[in-house]
Each structure stands twice: as structure tokens, then as C-alpha cells.
Scaffold this active site. Sequence first.
Site, PDB file in Angstrom:
ATOM      1  N   ARG A 160       0.836  -1.207   0.000  1.00 12.14           N
ATOM      2  CA  ARG A 160       0.000   0.000   0.000  1.00 12.14           C
ATOM      3  C   ARG A 160       0.877   1.266   0.000  1.00 12.14           C
ATOM      4  NH1 ARG A 160      -0.547   4.667   2.778  1.00 12.14           N
ATOM      5  NH2 ARG A 160      -0.124   3.557   4.707  1.00 12.14           N
ATOM      6  N   ASP A 161       1.586   1.518   1.080  1.00 11.90           N
ATOM      7  CA  ASP A 161       2.311   2.793   1.205  1.00 11.90           C
ATOM      8  C   ASP A 161       3.514   2.837   0.275  1.00 11.90           C
ATOM      9  OD1 ASP A 161       2.863   5.301   2.100  1.00 11.90           O
ATOM     10  OD2 ASP A 161       3.364   4.740   4.150  1.00 11.90           O
ATOM     11  N   HIS A 176       5.269   4.995  12.570  1.00 13.09           N
ATOM     12  CA  HIS A 176       5.351   4.842  11.111  1.00 13.09           C
ATOM     13  C   HIS A 176       6.375   5.877  10.618  1.00 13.09           C
ATOM     14  CE1 HIS A 176       3.146   4.220   7.122  1.00 13.09           C
ATOM     15  NE2 HIS A 176       3.772   5.347   6.886  1.00 13.09           N
ATOM     16  N   HIS A 219       9.384   7.425   8.164  1.00 12.03           N
ATOM     17  CA  HIS A 219       9.909   7.471   6.801  1.00 12.03           C
ATOM     18  C   HIS A 219      11.393   7.818   6.897  1.00 12.03           C
ATOM     19  CE1 HIS A 219       6.122   7.675   4.114  1.00 12.03           C
ATOM     20  NE2 HIS A 219       5.761   7.206   5.280  1.00 12.03           N
ATOM     21  N   CYS A 237       8.981   9.737  -1.706  1.00 15.41           N
ATOM     22  CA  CYS A 237       8.249  10.738  -0.956  1.00 15.41           C
ATOM     23  C   CYS A 237       7.790  11.805  -1.945  1.00 15.41           C
ATOM     24  CB  CYS A 237       9.140  11.357   0.122  1.00 15.41           C
ATOM     25  SG  CYS A 237       8.360  12.762   0.913  1.00 15.41           S
ATOM     26  N   ASN A 264       9.407   5.080   2.945  1.00 15.28           N
ATOM     27  CA  ASN A 264       9.197   4.456   4.246  1.00 15.28           C
ATOM     28  C   ASN A 264      10.452   3.769   4.768  1.00 15.28           C
ATOM     29  OD1 ASN A 264       5.954   4.197   4.560  1.00 15.28           O
ATOM     30  ND2 ASN A 264       6.604   4.145   2.431  1.00 15.28           N
TER      31      ASN A 264
HETATM   32  P1  HMG Z   1     -13.300  13.895  -3.022  1.00 13.11           P
HETATM   33  O1  HMG Z   1     -13.105  14.240  -4.449  1.00 13.11           O
HETATM   34  O2  HMG Z   1     -13.415  15.005  -2.032  1.00 13.11           O
HETATM   35  O3  HMG Z   1     -14.549  12.898  -2.865  1.00 13.11           O
HETATM   36  O4  HMG Z   1     -12.144  12.917  -2.598  1.00 13.11           O
HETATM   37  P2  HMG Z   1     -16.075  13.160  -2.952  1.00 13.11           P
HETATM   38  O5  HMG Z   1     -16.696  12.469  -1.789  1.00 13.11           O
HETATM   39  O6  HMG Z   1     -16.391  14.618  -3.187  1.00 13.11           O
HETATM   40  O7  HMG Z   1     -16.449  12.363  -4.275  1.00 13.11           O
HETATM   41  C1  HMG Z   1     -15.936  12.719  -5.562  1.00 13.11           C
HETATM   42  C2  HMG Z   1     -15.959  11.516  -6.476  1.00 13.11           C
HETATM   43  O8  HMG Z   1     -15.066  10.527  -5.954  1.00 13.11           O
HETATM   44  C3  HMG Z   1     -17.312  10.846  -6.592  1.00 13.11           C
HETATM   45  O9  HMG Z   1     -17.387  10.293  -7.906  1.00 13.11           O
HETATM   46  C4  HMG Z   1     -17.217   9.707  -5.612  1.00 13.11           C
HETATM   47  O10 HMG Z   1     -18.073   8.644  -5.922  1.00 13.11           O
HETATM   48  C5  HMG Z   1     -15.770   9.293  -5.778  1.00 13.11           C
HETATM   49  P3  HMG Z   1     -18.204  11.012  -9.074  1.00 13.11           P
HETATM   50  O11 HMG Z   1     -19.594  11.146  -8.513  1.00 13.11           O
HETATM   51  O12 HMG Z   1     -17.536  12.345  -9.263  1.00 13.11           O
HETATM   52  O13 HMG Z   1     -18.040  10.065 -10.228  1.00 13.11           O
HETATM   53  N1  HMG Z   1     -15.226   8.638  -4.569  1.00 13.11           N
HETATM   54  C6  HMG Z   1     -14.558   7.461  -4.575  1.00 13.11           C
HETATM   55  N2  HMG Z   1     -14.195   6.619  -5.554  1.00 13.11           N
HETATM   56  C7  HMG Z   1     -13.524   5.509  -5.191  1.00 13.11           C
HETATM   57  N3  HMG Z   1     -13.201   5.198  -3.918  1.00 13.11           N
HETATM   58  C8  HMG Z   1     -13.536   6.006  -2.912  1.00 13.11           C
HETATM   59  C9  HMG Z   1     -14.241   7.198  -3.228  1.00 13.11           C
HETATM   60  N4  HMG Z   1     -14.722   8.215  -2.486  1.00 13.11           N
HETATM   61  C10 HMG Z   1     -15.308   9.069  -3.293  1.00 13.11           C
HETATM   62  N5  HMG Z   1     -13.202   5.696  -1.657  1.00 13.11           N
HETATM   63  C11 HMG Z   1     -11.176  11.179  -1.249  1.00 13.11           C
HETATM   64  C12 HMG Z   1     -12.045  12.435  -1.277  1.00 13.11           C
HETATM   65  C13 HMG Z   1     -10.850  10.893   0.191  1.00 13.11           C
HETATM   66  C14 HMG Z   1     -11.952  10.048  -1.864  1.00 13.11           C
HETATM   67  C15 HMG Z   1      -9.913  11.467  -2.081  1.00 13.11           C
HETATM   68  O14 HMG Z   1      -9.334  12.637  -1.603  1.00 13.11           O
HETATM   69  C16 HMG Z   1      -8.927  10.346  -2.013  1.00 13.11           C
HETATM   70  O15 HMG Z   1      -9.160   9.263  -2.531  1.00 13.11           O
HETATM   71  N6  HMG Z   1      -7.778  10.586  -1.415  1.00 13.11           N
HETATM   72  C17 HMG Z   1      -6.766   9.559  -1.289  1.00 13.11           C
HETATM   73  C18 HMG Z   1      -5.602  10.075  -0.598  1.00 13.11           C
HETATM   74  C19 HMG Z   1      -4.630   8.964  -0.321  1.00 13.11           C
HETATM   75  O16 HMG Z   1      -4.878   7.799  -0.554  1.00 13.11           O
HETATM   76  N7  HMG Z   1      -3.457   9.346   0.182  1.00 13.11           N
HETATM   77  C20 HMG Z   1      -2.420   8.426   0.529  1.00 13.11           C
HETATM   78  C21 HMG Z   1      -2.722   7.622   1.739  1.00 13.11           C
HETATM   79  S1  HMG Z   1      -2.373   8.463   3.273  1.00 13.11           S
HETATM   80  C22 HMG Z   1      -0.698   8.163   3.533  1.00 13.11           C
HETATM   81  O17 HMG Z   1      -0.018   7.661   2.698  1.00 13.11           O
HETATM   82  C23 HMG Z   1      -0.102   8.484   4.876  1.00 13.11           C
HETATM   83  C24 HMG Z   1       0.141   7.244   5.724  1.00 13.11           C
HETATM   84  O18 HMG Z   1       0.989   6.320   5.077  1.00 13.11           O
HETATM   85  C25 HMG Z   1       0.748   7.624   7.055  1.00 13.11           C
HETATM   86  C26 HMG Z   1       1.988   8.476   6.903  1.00 13.11           C
HETATM   87  O19 HMG Z   1       2.894   8.136   6.128  1.00 13.11           O
HETATM   88  O20 HMG Z   1       2.036   9.464   7.618  1.00 13.11           O
HETATM   89  C27 HMG Z   1      -1.194   6.540   6.011  1.00 13.11           C
HETATM   90 MG    MG Z   2       3.362   6.474   4.983  1.00  8.22          MG
END
Ligand code: HMG
Ligand code: MG
Length: 298
Positions: A14-15, A206, A208, A239, A248
Site C-alpha cells: 500500500r504505502d 510509522h 519514513h 516521498c 518508508n
Molecule cells: P473527493 O473528491 O473530495 O470525494 O475525494 P467526494 O466524496 O467529493 O467524491 C468525488 C468523487 O469521488 C465521486 O465520484 C465519488 O463517488 C468518488 P463522481 O460522482 O464524481 O463520479 N469517490 C470514490 N471513488 C472511489 N473510492 C472512494 C471514493 N470516495 C469518493 N473511496 C477522497 C475524497 C478521500 C476520496 C480522495 O481525496 C482520495 O481518494 N484521497 C486519497 C488520498 C490517499 O490515498 N493518500 C495516501 C494515503 S495516506 C498516507 O499515505 C499516509 C500514511 O501512510 C501515514 C503516513 O505516512 O504518515 C497513512
Molecule cells: Mg506512509
Amino acid sequence: KWPDKVTVKEVGPRDGLQNEKVSIATEDKIEWINQLSEAGYDYIEISSFVHPKWIPQLKDAREVAEGITRKEGITYAALVPNMKGLEVALETNVDEVSVFMSASESHNKNNINKTIEETYPVLEEVVKEAKANNKPVRGYVSTVFGCPYEGAIPPSQVLEVSNRLFDMGIDELSLGDTIGVADPKQVDDTLHYLKDKLDFSKVAMHFHNTKGMALANVLVSLQHDISLFDGSLGGLGGCPYAKGASGNLATDDLVHMLDSMGIQTGIHQEKLLEAAGYIQAKLGKNLPSHHMQVNHRT
Ligand code: HMG
Ligand code: MG
């Protein structure tokens, strides 16, 4: 004084993969996760049910979750940002889900398109529904030690977000140094501050390794009785905020350090390196972990 045993959680599929430019074929991800399942982990984060426009590398989350061979005793987990993600996660019957948000306002907005205040009710609903389906929930807090937009984050802000997540009913918290800026003194100060305020048996770190300080930060955390750590095999994943930087903390380097110190993880180093070699070949580039540099340079 060191612990006898530590749990290392693999977040590479995933990450790691979410931050790699090369996309890996679904069947190769499945094969890789199956190899990881033989390495002795008890937790593997396999993908994210997020919007494919935001994280195209993980758009095959459903196929991966449905395609892997699940080994008994291993928790196969996935990230879910909202109810839409949870719905699919439940359909695939992953064992555990992770919600995520940031300790800093601007990173939260950039990552999940909502303010911190707007995020709480979204996650609360997800946690409630996941628990109603008997799924444990992990809560990630990002930018704990620094934010790419706001700089330093006060520990009180980390505590506030962490408390809100625990109040929702999460089973475990993972504190993320998302951009790899933490130094050992900062980790020491932060954990001193959080120690009497959070249940450390439910707190994972967690780190990096952007600037090479992740293992030092693990050592400090061990001295604060933290026994849960996240790692990404081979140091997979860059990153997005620091061009060319490794991502990571590498699971293989972490497991090697813990093994050397006589701290048990249950993970087999040889099998780890085999699995790292597999994904390295698929990515077509050398992975940045010290172990891969020494043992498996292509
Ligand atoms: P948004 O655009 O604000 O969503 O995104 P919305 O609710 O306004 O919906 C817009 C459209 O997205 C709609 O479709 C929804 O159906 C669709 P449309 O009607 O326009 O066709 N939608 C989705 N589709 C698939 N799967 C879903 C979903 N939700 C809504 N789950 C959202 C908000 C959160 C979905 C978006 O910003 C997003 O997907 N962000 C992902 C960010 C991400 O994955 N970042 C990386 C992970 S975090 C990380 O890495 C840190 C960590 O490792 C810890 C660390 O290192 O510190 C965990
Ligand atoms: Mg991370």
C-alpha cells in the site's frame, strides 16, 4: 532496556506502491503479497480503497484483495477514506481497515480534500460501520513530526487528533512521520508528552527514512515501550514532497536491526530479501534499503 518482542507491520503493497511511478501488474502484486505471506508477518496492508484518480497505482485494490491467497494468522488490511471505500472493502472481506487523516490542516486538505473538522464525522461513520461488521480499525495520523506546508506540528495537536480517533473506537493508532523529518530528540520529546495520555500498547510508529533517521527514531521509540512499527519492504515508495528521496523505513533494515539486538519479530530475513528481490525486478530499479543494496543489487 529493550523489549523481547516487537511487531513489524508490512505496509509496502500500500504505502510503498502508492508512491512508485511504475505501475505493477495486478497479478504481480498478488504474487508478491503471497510471497510476503510466507515471510512471517502477522499484518500486511495490501492496498487502498481510495479514488483511483488520486492514487492510480492502487486502482486494482478489489482484484488484489480478492486474488491473494490468505494465510491463517495474517491480518490482511486496507486503507479506506470514507463509506464508499469501506463498502468495497467489506465486499472483499479484508480482515481490517485503516482510516487516515493528518495532524496538520493543510496536509489533510491536500490529501483527503477536507478540513480536519470535516473529516471527523466521515471517519466516525466508517469506524462505526466497520465495527458493526466485526472489522478492527487502525487509525493513521500523518504529519505528526512535521508538515510539508506548515512545518512543525505541536504535540498537543497530535494528541487532539489521536484522542478523537480513539474516541471513535479505533483499535490501534499509527503515528506517521509522513515526510521523514523527525529526529531522535523530537521523537523522544513527543513520546514523553504522549506517554501518560495515550495507551502505548495500541500505538505504532510509522517512520519514513527520507533523511536517514528512521532507525534512530525506532530506537528512541523502543525506549518508550513502543512495540509496533510499520515498514515497507526494501524501503519501497518515494516521498511525493521530496524528489528522489527514499520513502518508508525499510522493513528488511528494521528486522535486521531488531534481530541483531535479539528482539524477536517472527519474520525471516531470507524470505524478506527474496520477496524484495521479486518486487525490485518488477519495478526495474534498485530498492534503497541497506539490505537490498548490499545483497541484491541488480
Ligand atoms: P473527493 O473528491 O473530495 O470525494 O475525494 P467526494 O466524496 O467529493 O467524491 C468525488 C468523487 O469521488 C465521486 O465520484 C465519488 O463517488 C468518488 P463522481 O460522482 O464524481 O463520479 N469517490 C470514490 N471513488 C472511489 N473510492 C472512494 C471514493 N470516495 C469518493 N473511496 C477522497 C475524497 C478521500 C476520496 C480522495 O481525496 C482520495 O481518494 N484521497 C486519497 C488520498 C490517499 O490515498 N493518500 C495516501 C494515503 S495516506 C498516507 O499515505 C499516509 C500514511 O501512510 C501515514 C503516513 O505516512 O504518515 C497513512
Ligand atoms: Mg506512509
